[in-house]
Scaffold this motif. Structure first.
Motif, PDB file in Angstrom:
ATOM      1  N   UNK A  24     -14.732  -3.021 -62.199  1.00 21.75           N
ATOM      2  CA  UNK A  24     -15.965  -2.303 -62.533  1.00 21.75           C
ATOM      3  C   UNK A  24     -15.963  -0.899 -61.942  1.00 21.75           C
ATOM      4  N   UNK A  25     -15.505  -0.776 -60.694  1.00 23.46           N
ATOM      5  CA  UNK A  25     -15.442   0.543 -60.071  1.00 23.46           C
ATOM      6  C   UNK A  25     -14.438   1.433 -60.795  1.00 23.46           C
ATOM      7  N   UNK A  26     -13.269   0.887 -61.116  1.00 24.52           N
ATOM      8  CA  UNK A  26     -12.249   1.664 -61.836  1.00 24.52           C
ATOM      9  C   UNK A  26     -12.771   2.113 -63.196  1.00 24.52           C
ATOM     10  N   UNK A  27     -13.463   1.225 -63.887  1.00 31.33           N
ATOM     11  CA  UNK A  27     -14.017   1.586 -65.195  1.00 31.33           C
ATOM     12  C   UNK A  27     -15.030   2.724 -65.066  1.00 31.33           C
ATOM     13  N   UNK A  28     -15.838   2.667 -64.022  1.00 27.28           N
ATOM     14  CA  UNK A  28     -16.843   3.713 -63.811  1.00 27.28           C
ATOM     15  C   UNK A  28     -16.171   5.057 -63.546  1.00 27.28           C
ATOM     16  N   UNK A  29     -15.095   5.042 -62.766  1.00 30.37           N
ATOM     17  CA  UNK A  29     -14.371   6.282 -62.467  1.00 30.37           C
ATOM     18  C   UNK A  29     -13.726   6.851 -63.730  1.00 30.37           C
ATOM     19  N   UNK A  30     -13.013   5.991 -64.456  1.00 33.27           N
ATOM     20  CA  UNK A  30     -12.286   6.440 -65.645  1.00 33.27           C
ATOM     21  C   UNK A  30     -13.235   6.921 -66.738  1.00 33.27           C
ATOM     22  N   UNK A  31     -14.435   6.323 -66.796  1.00 34.33           N
ATOM     23  CA  UNK A  31     -15.392   6.672 -67.846  1.00 34.33           C
ATOM     24  C   UNK A  31     -16.163   7.956 -67.552  1.00 34.33           C
ATOM     25  N   UNK A  32     -15.988   8.535 -66.362  1.00 33.14           N
ATOM     26  CA  UNK A  32     -16.695   9.768 -66.042  1.00 33.14           C
ATOM     27  C   UNK A  32     -16.340  10.862 -67.049  1.00 33.14           C
ATOM     28  N   UNK A  33     -17.344  11.573 -67.495  1.00 33.56           N
ATOM     29  CA  UNK A  33     -17.119  12.653 -68.450  1.00 33.56           C
ATOM     30  C   UNK A  33     -16.278  13.752 -67.792  1.00 33.56           C
ATOM     31  N   UNK A  34     -15.125  14.024 -68.361  1.00 36.33           N
ATOM     32  CA  UNK A  34     -14.230  15.021 -67.808  1.00 36.33           C
ATOM     33  C   UNK A  34     -12.984  14.425 -67.188  1.00 36.33           C
ATOM     34  N   UNK A  35     -13.020  13.121 -66.865  1.00 36.81           N
ATOM     35  CA  UNK A  35     -11.823  12.449 -66.347  1.00 36.81           C
ATOM     36  C   UNK A  35     -10.894  12.120 -67.511  1.00 36.81           C
TER      37      UNK A  35
END
Length: 205
Positions: free
Chosen positions: A161-172
């Motif tokens: 869940x944490x990895x998904x949140x990081x990867x889904x950040x706009x601009x990543x």
């Protein structure tokens, strides 16, 4: 602009003027470009009698070209087949670790440091999940872009869940996670004749 070419029962039907769009599995691929020609849209339309679902995805031109090159290199007959295989591979990789078990993981992503508030949002995300974060390494790639490698550990579901949140950040961009099944144990003993203390061992299975 819109081009369509479909195959059904072995018969090809060309719509528009783009012979590079095709599919052999009972679906029609529609390629669309925005007004500036910067984005490509692949729209899969299920034809009657085919066990397929209709989806619409948006990809940039660079990713579109990479899919084309990969399809040609691996000998795929159409884009739908390679996209389905890539999706299956991603799902298989995600499902390889039990959600209820422990894991050690790395998350790699690239971002532009000038993207509005993105570094602050990422820092806040890691701060909220400090119990899962082990370390983060940042590498400057050029004057604008940087790559970060985050090491995470904990319950697989929470790490995912944490990895998904990081990867889904706009601009990543180019976000990927590698999860390794492990057992996290809390032990109490001494090292080299020192004091007895409590710490964690991460044992990879």
């Amino acid at each position: 602009m819109e081009y369509e070419k479909s195959y059904r029962n072995g018969e090809a039907r060309l719509h528009g003027n783009n012979p590079s769009a095709y599919d052999l599995c009972g679906i029609r691929i529609v390629m669309e470009y925005d007004f500036y020609g910067r984005s490509s849209y692949l729209r899969a339309i299920r034809l009657s009698g085919a066990n397929m679902q209709r989806i619409t995805i948006t990809i940039d031109n660079q990713l579109y070209n990479e899919i084309e090159k990969l399809a040609e290199a691996r000998g795929y007959q159409n884009r739908s087949e390679i996209i389905r295989d890539l999706v299956r591979a991603g799902i298989s990789e995600t499902d390889a670790v039990s959600p209820s078990g422990d894991c050690i993981a790395s998350v790699v992503y690239v971002y532009d440091q000038e993207t509005r508030e993105l570094p602050q949002r990422l820092a806040h995300t890691f701060q909220k999940a400090h119990d899962l974060s082990v370390a983060t390494m940042r590498i400057a790639l050029d004057h604008d872009s940087c790559m970060e490698v985050a090491v995470l550990r904990g319950k697989s579901k929470a790490v995912q869940q944490l990895a998904n949140e990081i990867i889904a950040e706009r601009g990543a961009r180019h976000g990927r996670i590698t999860m390794i099944p492990a057992t996290i144990e809390t032990t109490r003993h001494a090292h080299g004749g020192g004091r007895v203390h409590t710490h964690e061992h991460i044992r990879v299975r």
